[in-house]
Motif scaffolding. Structure first.
Motif, PDB file in Angstrom:
ATOM      1  N   THR A   1     -49.473   8.742  -9.073  1.00 55.72           N
ATOM      2  CA  THR A   1     -48.944   7.718  -9.978  1.00 55.72           C
ATOM      3  C   THR A   1     -47.425   7.792 -10.080  1.00 55.72           C
ATOM      4  O   THR A   1     -46.761   6.768 -10.179  1.00 55.72           O
ATOM      5  N   VAL A   2     -46.881   9.008 -10.050  1.00 56.01           N
ATOM      6  CA  VAL A   2     -45.416   9.153 -10.088  1.00 56.01           C
ATOM      7  C   VAL A   2     -44.816   8.597  -8.810  1.00 56.01           C
ATOM      8  O   VAL A   2     -43.792   7.904  -8.834  1.00 56.01           O
ATOM      9  N   GLN A   3     -45.438   8.877  -7.683  1.00 55.01           N
ATOM     10  CA  GLN A   3     -44.914   8.373  -6.421  1.00 55.01           C
ATOM     11  C   GLN A   3     -45.028   6.860  -6.331  1.00 55.01           C
ATOM     12  O   GLN A   3     -44.158   6.192  -5.785  1.00 55.01           O
ATOM     13  N   ARG A   4     -46.096   6.318  -6.883  1.00 55.85           N
ATOM     14  CA  ARG A   4     -46.241   4.853  -6.888  1.00 55.85           C
ATOM     15  C   ARG A   4     -45.220   4.199  -7.803  1.00 55.85           C
ATOM     16  O   ARG A   4     -44.826   3.056  -7.564  1.00 55.85           O
ATOM     17  N   ALA A   5     -44.800   4.889  -8.855  1.00 57.96           N
ATOM     18  CA  ALA A   5     -43.774   4.339  -9.745  1.00 57.96           C
ATOM     19  C   ALA A   5     -42.380   4.515  -9.153  1.00 57.96           C
ATOM     20  O   ALA A   5     -41.485   3.699  -9.404  1.00 57.96           O
ATOM     21  N   ALA A   6     -42.181   5.567  -8.374  1.00 56.45           N
ATOM     22  CA  ALA A   6     -40.843   5.847  -7.833  1.00 56.45           C
ATOM     23  C   ALA A   6     -40.464   4.876  -6.713  1.00 56.45           C
ATOM     24  O   ALA A   6     -39.286   4.545  -6.564  1.00 56.45           O
ATOM     25  N   LEU A   7     -41.431   4.438  -5.957  1.00 56.38           N
ATOM     26  CA  LEU A   7     -41.112   3.520  -4.852  1.00 56.38           C
ATOM     27  C   LEU A   7     -40.541   2.190  -5.348  1.00 56.38           C
ATOM     28  O   LEU A   7     -39.481   1.765  -4.869  1.00 56.38           O
ATOM     29  N   PRO A   8     -41.177   1.514  -6.312  1.00 55.46           N
ATOM     30  CA  PRO A   8     -40.541   0.285  -6.829  1.00 55.46           C
ATOM     31  C   PRO A   8     -39.204   0.568  -7.515  1.00 55.46           C
ATOM     32  O   PRO A   8     -38.286  -0.251  -7.437  1.00 55.46           O
TER      33      PRO A   8
ATOM     34  N   LEU B   1     -33.408  -0.110  -7.399  1.00 50.42           N
ATOM     35  CA  LEU B   1     -32.098   0.523  -7.303  1.00 50.42           C
ATOM     36  C   LEU B   1     -31.310  -0.036  -6.112  1.00 50.42           C
ATOM     37  O   LEU B   1     -30.134  -0.371  -6.242  1.00 50.42           O
ATOM     38  N   VAL B   2     -31.952  -0.169  -4.987  1.00 52.04           N
ATOM     39  CA  VAL B   2     -31.286  -0.717  -3.802  1.00 52.04           C
ATOM     40  C   VAL B   2     -30.872  -2.172  -4.051  1.00 52.04           C
ATOM     41  O   VAL B   2     -29.764  -2.584  -3.683  1.00 52.04           O
ATOM     42  N   LEU B   3     -31.728  -2.951  -4.683  1.00 52.38           N
ATOM     43  CA  LEU B   3     -31.402  -4.349  -4.982  1.00 52.38           C
ATOM     44  C   LEU B   3     -30.199  -4.444  -5.920  1.00 52.38           C
ATOM     45  O   LEU B   3     -29.294  -5.266  -5.697  1.00 52.38           O
ATOM     46  N   ILE B   4     -30.162  -3.609  -6.937  1.00 54.13           N
ATOM     47  CA  ILE B   4     -29.023  -3.611  -7.860  1.00 54.13           C
ATOM     48  C   ILE B   4     -27.745  -3.248  -7.118  1.00 54.13           C
ATOM     49  O   ILE B   4     -26.695  -3.864  -7.327  1.00 54.13           O
ATOM     50  N   MET B   5     -27.818  -2.284  -6.230  1.00 50.88           N
ATOM     51  CA  MET B   5     -26.634  -1.865  -5.490  1.00 50.88           C
ATOM     52  C   MET B   5     -26.143  -2.958  -4.536  1.00 50.88           C
ATOM     53  O   MET B   5     -24.939  -3.166  -4.384  1.00 50.88           O
ATOM     54  N   VAL B   6     -27.058  -3.665  -3.902  1.00 57.03           N
ATOM     55  CA  VAL B   6     -26.670  -4.765  -3.005  1.00 57.03           C
ATOM     56  C   VAL B   6     -25.996  -5.875  -3.806  1.00 57.03           C
ATOM     57  O   VAL B   6     -24.951  -6.406  -3.390  1.00 57.03           O
ATOM     58  N   ILE B   7     -26.550  -6.209  -4.952  1.00 58.75           N
ATOM     59  CA  ILE B   7     -25.956  -7.256  -5.792  1.00 58.75           C
ATOM     60  C   ILE B   7     -24.586  -6.833  -6.289  1.00 58.75           C
ATOM     61  O   ILE B   7     -23.630  -7.609  -6.250  1.00 58.75           O
ATOM     62  N   ASP B   8     -24.455  -5.580  -6.743  1.00 62.25           N
ATOM     63  CA  ASP B   8     -23.162  -5.092  -7.217  1.00 62.25           C
ATOM     64  C   ASP B   8     -22.135  -5.067  -6.092  1.00 62.25           C
ATOM     65  O   ASP B   8     -20.976  -5.425  -6.287  1.00 62.25           O
TER      66      ASP B   8
END
Length: 110
Positions: free
Chosen positions: A37-44, A49-56
């Motif tokens: 469950t932790v790994q399934r939550a960490a992937l999204p 995080l990557v999407l926020i960085m691309v937008i920034d």
């Protein structure tokens, strides 16, 4: 133009600078906690995080291009190149940047 772009990046706080520590933290959590469950939550979380960085990075690149065009009207460097340079500099930790920052955070860049 590049020095001006460096000064603009170095004079502000950037979300991009938090990418590497946050990504390493998420990877550590994914490897240290074997719970599915932790790994399934960490992937999204990593994808967000990557999407926020691309937008920034995109916003920072546009801002730097606009400021460079205002200061240097006869600019010959392409917008994508300078914007990518600014975003890649902002993604590095401040003390790891080369050349070293010449301005302090919060300083006005003229």
């Amino acid at each position: 133009m590049r020095r001006f772009a460096r000064d603009v990046v170095d004079s502000r706080r950037n979300l991009l600078g938090l990418f590497m520590p946050a990504a390493l933290g998420l990877i550590f959590v994914m490897l240290a906690v074997p719970s599915l469950t932790v790994q399934r939550a960490a992937l999204p979380a990593m994808l967000v995080l990557v999407l926020i960085m691309v937008i920034d990075g995109f916003i920072l690149g546009r801002k730097v291009n606009k400021l460079v065009d205002q200061k240097f009207p006869d600019n010959t460097e392409s917008g994508w190149k300078l914007g990518f340079y600014a975003a890649s500099r902002a993604s590095q930790l401040r003390r790891m940047r080369a050349p070293r920052p010449q301005v302090n955070r919060g300083d006005k860049v003229a």
